[in-house]
Design a protein around this motif. Sequence first.
Motif, PDB file in Angstrom:
ATOM      1  N   ILE A 178       0.678  -1.553  -0.349  1.00 19.71           N
ATOM      2  CA  ILE A 178      -0.353   0.173  -0.223  1.00 19.71           C
ATOM      3  C   ILE A 178       0.994   1.430  -0.463  1.00 19.71           C
ATOM      4  O   ILE A 178       0.641   2.094  -0.693  1.00 19.71           O
ATOM      5  N   LEU A 179       2.296   1.202   0.713  1.00 17.13           N
ATOM      6  CA  LEU A 179       2.654   2.607   1.364  1.00 17.13           C
ATOM      7  C   LEU A 179       3.638   2.266  -0.334  1.00 17.13           C
ATOM      8  O   LEU A 179       3.474   3.980  -0.518  1.00 17.13           O
ATOM      9  N   ASN A 180       4.798   1.498  -0.691  1.00 16.56           N
ATOM     10  CA  ASN A 180       5.501   1.283  -1.362  1.00 16.56           C
ATOM     11  C   ASN A 180       4.967   0.414  -2.143  1.00 16.56           C
ATOM     12  O   ASN A 180       5.804  -0.505  -2.825  1.00 16.56           O
ATOM     13  N   PRO A 181       4.091   0.894  -3.730  1.00 16.13           N
ATOM     14  CA  PRO A 181       4.287  -0.363  -4.747  1.00 16.13           C
ATOM     15  C   PRO A 181       4.814  -0.985  -5.530  1.00 16.13           C
ATOM     16  O   PRO A 181       4.253  -2.053  -5.854  1.00 16.13           O
ATOM     17  N   ALA A 182       5.313  -0.212  -5.509  1.00 16.01           N
ATOM     18  CA  ALA A 182       6.620  -0.790  -6.061  1.00 16.01           C
ATOM     19  C   ALA A 182       8.035  -1.770  -5.988  1.00 16.01           C
ATOM     20  O   ALA A 182       8.212  -2.050  -6.537  1.00 16.01           O
ATOM     21  N   ALA A 183       7.815  -1.362  -4.791  1.00 18.51           N
ATOM     22  CA  ALA A 183       8.608  -2.572  -3.831  1.00 18.51           C
ATOM     23  C   ALA A 183       8.813  -4.143  -4.510  1.00 18.51           C
ATOM     24  O   ALA A 183       9.860  -4.417  -4.950  1.00 18.51           O
ATOM     25  N   LYS A 184       7.635  -4.373  -4.547  1.00 10.21           N
ATOM     26  CA  LYS A 184       7.580  -5.687  -5.026  1.00 10.21           C
ATOM     27  C   LYS A 184       6.118  -5.963  -5.449  1.00 10.21           C
ATOM     28  O   LYS A 184       5.072  -6.168  -5.383  1.00 10.21           O
ATOM     29  N   VAL A 185       6.394  -6.159  -7.077  1.00 10.23           N
ATOM     30  CA  VAL A 185       5.445  -6.071  -8.076  1.00 10.23           C
ATOM     31  C   VAL A 185       4.966  -7.756  -8.367  1.00 10.23           C
ATOM     32  O   VAL A 185       5.489  -8.528  -8.217  1.00 10.23           O
ATOM     33  N   VAL A 186       3.270  -7.920  -8.545  1.00  7.93           N
ATOM     34  CA  VAL A 186       2.975  -9.196  -8.486  1.00  7.93           C
ATOM     35  C   VAL A 186       3.426  -9.354 -10.505  1.00  7.93           C
ATOM     36  O   VAL A 186       3.406  -8.041 -10.844  1.00  7.93           O
ATOM     37  N   ALA A 187       3.483 -10.680 -10.229  1.00  4.97           N
ATOM     38  CA  ALA A 187       4.356 -11.124 -12.085  1.00  4.97           C
ATOM     39  C   ALA A 187       2.880 -11.365 -12.165  1.00  4.97           C
ATOM     40  O   ALA A 187       2.103 -11.341 -12.616  1.00  4.97           O
ATOM     41  N   GLY A 188       3.167 -10.294 -14.347  1.00  3.27           N
ATOM     42  CA  GLY A 188       2.152  -9.948 -14.395  1.00  3.27           C
ATOM     43  C   GLY A 188       1.857  -9.110 -14.792  1.00  3.27           C
ATOM     44  O   GLY A 188       0.807  -8.471 -15.535  1.00  3.27           O
ATOM     45  N   PHE A 189       2.319  -7.787 -13.714  1.00  3.26           N
ATOM     46  CA  PHE A 189       1.496  -6.544 -13.915  1.00  3.26           C
ATOM     47  C   PHE A 189       2.454  -5.707 -13.805  1.00  3.26           C
ATOM     48  O   PHE A 189       3.542  -5.606 -13.329  1.00  3.26           O
ATOM     49  N   GLN A 190       2.367  -4.280 -14.543  1.00  2.00           N
ATOM     50  CA  GLN A 190       2.770  -3.460 -14.469  1.00  2.00           C
ATOM     51  C   GLN A 190       2.599  -2.436 -12.820  1.00  2.00           C
ATOM     52  O   GLN A 190       1.657  -2.552 -12.304  1.00  2.00           O
ATOM     53  N   ASN A 191       3.570  -1.760 -12.579  1.00  5.49           N
ATOM     54  CA  ASN A 191       3.331  -0.595 -11.404  1.00  5.49           C
ATOM     55  C   ASN A 191       2.722   0.665 -11.605  1.00  5.49           C
ATOM     56  O   ASN A 191       3.505   1.483 -12.374  1.00  5.49           O
ATOM     57  N   ILE A 192       2.004   0.022 -11.455  1.00 10.38           N
ATOM     58  CA  ILE A 192       0.904   2.019 -12.190  1.00 10.38           C
ATOM     59  C   ILE A 192       0.024   1.752 -10.841  1.00 10.38           C
ATOM     60  O   ILE A 192      -0.698   2.923 -11.100  1.00 10.38           O
ATOM     61  N   MET A 193       0.196   1.424  -9.795  1.00 10.02           N
ATOM     62  CA  MET A 193      -0.486   2.048  -8.721  1.00 10.02           C
ATOM     63  C   MET A 193       0.240   3.066  -7.484  1.00 10.02           C
ATOM     64  O   MET A 193       1.266   2.989  -7.656  1.00 10.02           O
ATOM     65  N   PRO A 194      -0.474   4.446  -7.347  1.00  2.11           N
ATOM     66  CA  PRO A 194      -0.329   5.058  -6.546  1.00  2.11           C
ATOM     67  C   PRO A 194       0.774   4.830  -4.987  1.00  2.11           C
ATOM     68  O   PRO A 194       0.256   4.236  -4.970  1.00  2.11           O
ATOM     69  N   SER A 195       1.446   5.477  -4.585  1.00  2.11           N
ATOM     70  CA  SER A 195       1.534   5.489  -3.294  1.00  2.11           C
ATOM     71  C   SER A 195       0.752   5.934  -1.897  1.00  2.11           C
ATOM     72  O   SER A 195       0.120   6.645  -2.702  1.00  2.11           O
ATOM     73  N   PHE A 196       0.087   5.318  -1.464  1.00  2.00           N
ATOM     74  CA  PHE A 196      -0.279   6.023  -0.292  1.00  2.00           C
ATOM     75  C   PHE A 196       0.300   5.725   1.169  1.00  2.00           C
ATOM     76  O   PHE A 196      -0.242   6.969   2.161  1.00  2.00           O
ATOM     77  N   GLN A 197       1.757   6.173   1.037  1.00  2.00           N
ATOM     78  CA  GLN A 197       2.642   6.816   2.513  1.00  2.00           C
ATOM     79  C   GLN A 197       2.136   8.783   2.249  1.00  2.00           C
ATOM     80  O   GLN A 197       2.275   9.081   2.149  1.00  2.00           O
ATOM     81  N   GLY A 198       2.085   8.145   4.095  1.00  2.00           N
ATOM     82  CA  GLY A 198       1.316   9.903   4.637  1.00  2.00           C
ATOM     83  C   GLY A 198      -0.353   9.874   4.425  1.00  2.00           C
ATOM     84  O   GLY A 198      -0.222  10.599   4.560  1.00  2.00           O
ATOM     85  N   GLN A 199      -0.499   9.061   3.466  1.00  3.62           N
ATOM     86  CA  GLN A 199      -2.127   9.238   3.065  1.00  3.62           C
ATOM     87  C   GLN A 199      -2.983   8.248   4.651  1.00  3.62           C
ATOM     88  O   GLN A 199      -3.966   8.545   4.672  1.00  3.62           O
ATOM     89  N   VAL A 200      -2.664   7.539   5.043  1.00  2.18           N
ATOM     90  CA  VAL A 200      -3.390   6.388   5.124  1.00  2.18           C
ATOM     91  C   VAL A 200      -2.387   6.526   6.616  1.00  2.18           C
ATOM     92  O   VAL A 200      -1.115   5.925   6.799  1.00  2.18           O
ATOM     93  N   SER A 201      -3.279   6.060   8.293  1.00  3.30           N
ATOM     94  CA  SER A 201      -3.005   6.377   9.519  1.00  3.30           C
ATOM     95  C   SER A 201      -2.376   4.514   9.494  1.00  3.30           C
ATOM     96  O   SER A 201      -3.382   3.986   9.158  1.00  3.30           O
ATOM     97  N   GLU A 202      -1.844   4.437  10.128  1.00  3.83           N
ATOM     98  CA  GLU A 202      -0.849   3.005  10.694  1.00  3.83           C
ATOM     99  C   GLU A 202      -2.394   2.878  11.478  1.00  3.83           C
ATOM    100  O   GLU A 202      -2.572   1.106  10.826  1.00  3.83           O
ATOM    101  N   GLN A 203      -3.472   3.420  11.665  1.00  2.52           N
ATOM    102  CA  GLN A 203      -4.638   2.392  11.867  1.00  2.52           C
ATOM    103  C   GLN A 203      -5.381   2.350  10.972  1.00  2.52           C
ATOM    104  O   GLN A 203      -6.110   1.238  11.020  1.00  2.52           O
ATOM    105  N   ASN A 204      -5.549   3.074  10.097  1.00  2.00           N
ATOM    106  CA  ASN A 204      -6.428   2.328   9.081  1.00  2.00           C
ATOM    107  C   ASN A 204      -5.998   1.275   8.123  1.00  2.00           C
ATOM    108  O   ASN A 204      -6.269   0.628   7.768  1.00  2.00           O
ATOM    109  N   LEU A 205      -4.480   1.395   8.083  1.00  5.76           N
ATOM    110  CA  LEU A 205      -4.056   0.429   7.741  1.00  5.76           C
ATOM    111  C   LEU A 205      -4.185  -1.222   7.990  1.00  5.76           C
ATOM    112  O   LEU A 205      -4.685  -1.783   7.327  1.00  5.76           O
ATOM    113  N   LEU A 206      -4.179  -1.226   9.260  1.00  3.88           N
ATOM    114  CA  LEU A 206      -4.405  -2.409  10.076  1.00  3.88           C
ATOM    115  C   LEU A 206      -5.755  -3.082   9.503  1.00  3.88           C
ATOM    116  O   LEU A 206      -6.235  -3.820   9.263  1.00  3.88           O
ATOM    117  N   GLN A 207      -6.574  -1.989   9.774  1.00  2.84           N
ATOM    118  CA  GLN A 207      -7.887  -2.205   9.198  1.00  2.84           C
ATOM    119  C   GLN A 207      -8.634  -2.994   7.687  1.00  2.84           C
ATOM    120  O   GLN A 207      -9.222  -3.292   7.768  1.00  2.84           O
TER     121      GLN A 207
END
Lengths: 548, 340
Positions: free
Chosen positions: B265-294
Amino acid sequence: MSTVPVAPPPPPRTAAPVNYLSVSHSVRSWLLTADHKRIAILFLVSISFFFVLGGFAATLVRLELVTPRGDLLSDDGYNKAFTAHGIVMIFFFLIPSIPATLGNFLLPIMIGARDLAFPKVNLLSWYIFMIGGVIALSAMFLGGVDTGWTFYTPYSSTYSNQWVSLTVIGLFLAGFSSILTGLNFIVTVHTMRAPGMTWHRLPLFVWAAYATSLIQVLATPVVAITLLLVAVERTLRIGFFDPALGGDPVLFQHLFWFYSHPAVYIMILPGMGVINELVTCFSRKRIFGYEAIAAAHVALAVLGFFVWGHHMFVSGQSIYAGMVFSILTFAVAIPSAIKVFNWTATMFRGSISYDTPMLYTFGFIGLFTIGGLTGLPLASLGADVHFSDTYFVVAHFHYIMVGGMVLAYLGGLHFWWPKMTGRLYPEGWAKFAALVVFVGFNLTFFPQFLLGYLGMPRRYHAYPEEFQVLHVLSSAGASILAVGFIIPVVYFLWSLRSGPPAPANPWGAKGLEWEATASPPVTENFADTPVVTEPAYNYASEREPEIV
Amino acid sequence: MKWFPTVASEWALQWEYHNLYLHFWIAFFTVVIFLGVFWFAVKYRRRSEDEQPRPILGSNIAEIVWTLVPLLIAMSMFAWGAALYFEYASPPENAIEVYITGKQWMWYAQHPEGQREINELHVPVGRPIKLTMTSEDVIHSFFVPVFRLKRDVIPGRYTTIWFTATKAGRYHLFCAEYCGAQHSRMGGWVYVMEPAAYEEWLSGGAAGSMAAQGEKLFAQFGCASCHLSGQQGRCPNLTNVFGNRVELSGGATVVADATYIRESILNPAAKVVAGFQNIMPSFQGQVSEQNLLQLIAFIRSLSSAGSLGVPAGEAGGIGQRPPATPARVDRRTQGRPRQP
C-alpha cells in the motif's frame, strides 16, 4: 622493579631537583607542553570539570525523582538533565578517565620510556577533546538535547527539535581524541619498552591500557560515522534510519551498540588494570595468575566486539541473532570472573594493609562482582524481556561504571597522587571518604535493582506512587555519595600546598614509576634508561615463589 | 510498598522460576567473593611492616576450575533463557488478536470486533492474546510488568507479543523505550477480566468490525475500483491472496502477510506481482497506521487462508477472530501449571 643502570650514576645534584612540575610555571608552558605527564594533568583537570557538570545533572535527576509527580523540572527539563548526565559522564568523563589521566602519566614510565611515541599527537588529543567538549557543552547551554545519550532514531533524527546536530558534532570530534590516544598507546607499547621489559614483564595496567587502546582505535570510528549520519539525516533529510524516508530505525541501534558496547570495556578495562597494581602492592604479593589476567584483558577486548546485539533482545532482531548474542554475552562474563578470582587469590597468604587505595580495591572487587553478576539476567534472552529498559539496567551499569570504574579511578588517584604531585594526602580523611563513597553508592543504586524488578521503566520523569519509597532511598544515597566525592576534592587541593612531601616510593611498591624515578618525576622520566631484570610485582623477591 | 510484583500471566510464572535460578547463582558468587575478600583481609592483615609473604605465581588447576565451572553455569542460564525466549516469540495460532498502535504519547488498541481503546487494553483471563503492534512515529515499547513482557513498537514494521493472563485485575501499562517529552506519561492500564465480563465488554457498541471498517476505507481510497472489479489484467484481484504465496515479477515469491500488504500500500513499486505493471500510486502519508491495520483486516477477510502459512513469530494475519477454544487445549500451554 629493580633496575641496572646502563651508565654510571650521574654526579649528585647540588641544586633543588627540577621535576616536570617545577621546570616551568608559565601558562604557555602548560598549553604547549608535549610532556605526557603534563598532558595527563591537563586531562585530569578537564575531566574533573566534566565530572562536576555530569554530577550536577545527576543531582537534578535524583532531586526530581524524590516525588512521583514530576514537579521540580518540566518533562523536557528532566529529559535534558538525564541526557546531559549520560553524555557528559560517558563521553567526557568515563571514556577518557583512566586512559587519558593515569594512563597518559604512567604508561611511558611503567615501560621505561621517556614519553609516548607521538608526544605532539598526545597534546593534539587534548585539544580535540576540549573542542569537542566545548561544542557539546555549548549545545547544552544553548537549549539542551533530549535524546538520551543513546540518540535512538527516528526520535533523534526526525522528531527531536533540540540541539542534536551540534551535540553529535561535538561527540564526533571528541571521538578522535580517543582514537589518537589509543593509537599512541599501541605504538608506544610496541616500540618503546625499555631493555628487558618483555611482554611477560609488563605491568598488567599496561596490558589493560593496551587492550583498551585496541577498542578505541577499532570501534570509535563506527560511532563517529553513525552519529554523523544522524546529523546528515536531520539536516539533509537523507533517509538512513527514519522509515518515513526509507531508512531502518533498528540499523541505528546495531551501529550505535557496535561501538557503545565495546565502549563499556573502554570504561572498565583500565579500572581493572589499576586494581592489578593496587591489590599486589597492598598484599605485598606477586599477582596470582599473571598470564590468565593478561589473556583475560585481551579476551574482554576481543569478545566485547561481538555482543552488541544483547541491547536489542526486545527490539525486533531475529531470535537466532538473539541466541548468538546471548551465548557470546554469557561467554564474555567468564574473563571478568577469572580476574575477580585471581585478585581474590592474590590476597591469599599475603600481607594486607588497609591503606586508602586498598579500601577502594576491596570496594571495587565487591561492587564489580555485583555489577558483573547482575549482567547475567540481562544476557539471558528470557529474563531480559522484563528487565530491559528498567531500573535494573540502570543499577547494573552504575555498579560497573561507578562501583567499578570510579572506585578504581579514585583508588588509582590516591595510589599515584604522591607520585604525580610529590605530596601526601591525609590518610585518615581519605579512609573516611572511601567509606562514605561505599555506603552512599550502595544506598543509591541497590534500591534501583528492586525498582527494576518491580517494573519501573528508566528515563521516567513522573512515576506511579508505589515506587516512591525506593526512589527516596536512592536519592538519599546520592546525597551521601556526593559528600564522599567532595571530601577528596578538598583534601587533594589542600595537599597540593600543605601536604607533606612524598618520598619516591611511599608504599614500598614495585614498578619503574616507584623505583626508577623521583616523586614527582623529572621531565623525561629517567636520568638513565632503566634496564628491567625481573618480572612485574616482584614483591618479597628474596623468597622462593611457589605454584599451588 | 510491594516487594514482589504480581504474577499475572503464565509466562510471568515461567519467568519467575528462571529469574530465581539466575539470582540463586548471583547470590552464591557474591557471597563467595565477599567472604573470600573479607576473610583474607582479616586473616592475612599486615602484622609487622617487614613481612615478606612467600610469592605465589598461580595455579593452573584453580584457573581451569574457575573458568569451566562458571562457564557451565552460564551455559545453563543461556539454555533456559533461550527456551523461554522461544516461547515469547511463538504466539499460538488460536490466540485472540488485538492491534496496537503507539503514537507520541498514547496507546491505541483495536479489537477485531471493532472496539477501540485509548491507553487501555481489555483482555480475558485464560485465553492466549496476541498483540500486533506498530508505531506512527518513533520507537515505543509495550511493557506490562505483571506479565513480565515487553516488546519494542517500531515504525514501519509489525512486532508481536503474546500472553495468557491468569489473574483478573487492573495493571500498569508502560512505554519502556524513551520517546520524547511525555515518555513517562505514555501509559495506561491493562484490564484482565473474567471471560463473561469480557464478552459483555466486547459486545458494547462498536462501529462495525475491523474488516468492515477496512472495507469502507477500501472503497474510500478507491482501491475497490481496480482490485475487486472485473478489470482483470490491470491489477491483481485480492480474493484469496492473504496468507498465500504470491509470485513476484522477477521470479521471487513472498507470503502475503500483513507486512507485505502494508508495504504494497505504502510503496507499491517494492514488490510487484508477476504479470502486472506498477501503475498503483503510493499511499505513503495518506493512510494512518490504524487505518492500514483495518485495510489489512479487510483483505484478510477476503481470504480463506487466514493466518496459516505465516511464519511463527512474524506478524501474521490481521483482523480475524479464532474459534473460542480455552487455553488449556492450546498445544503450547497444555499441562502448564496455572497461577492460582
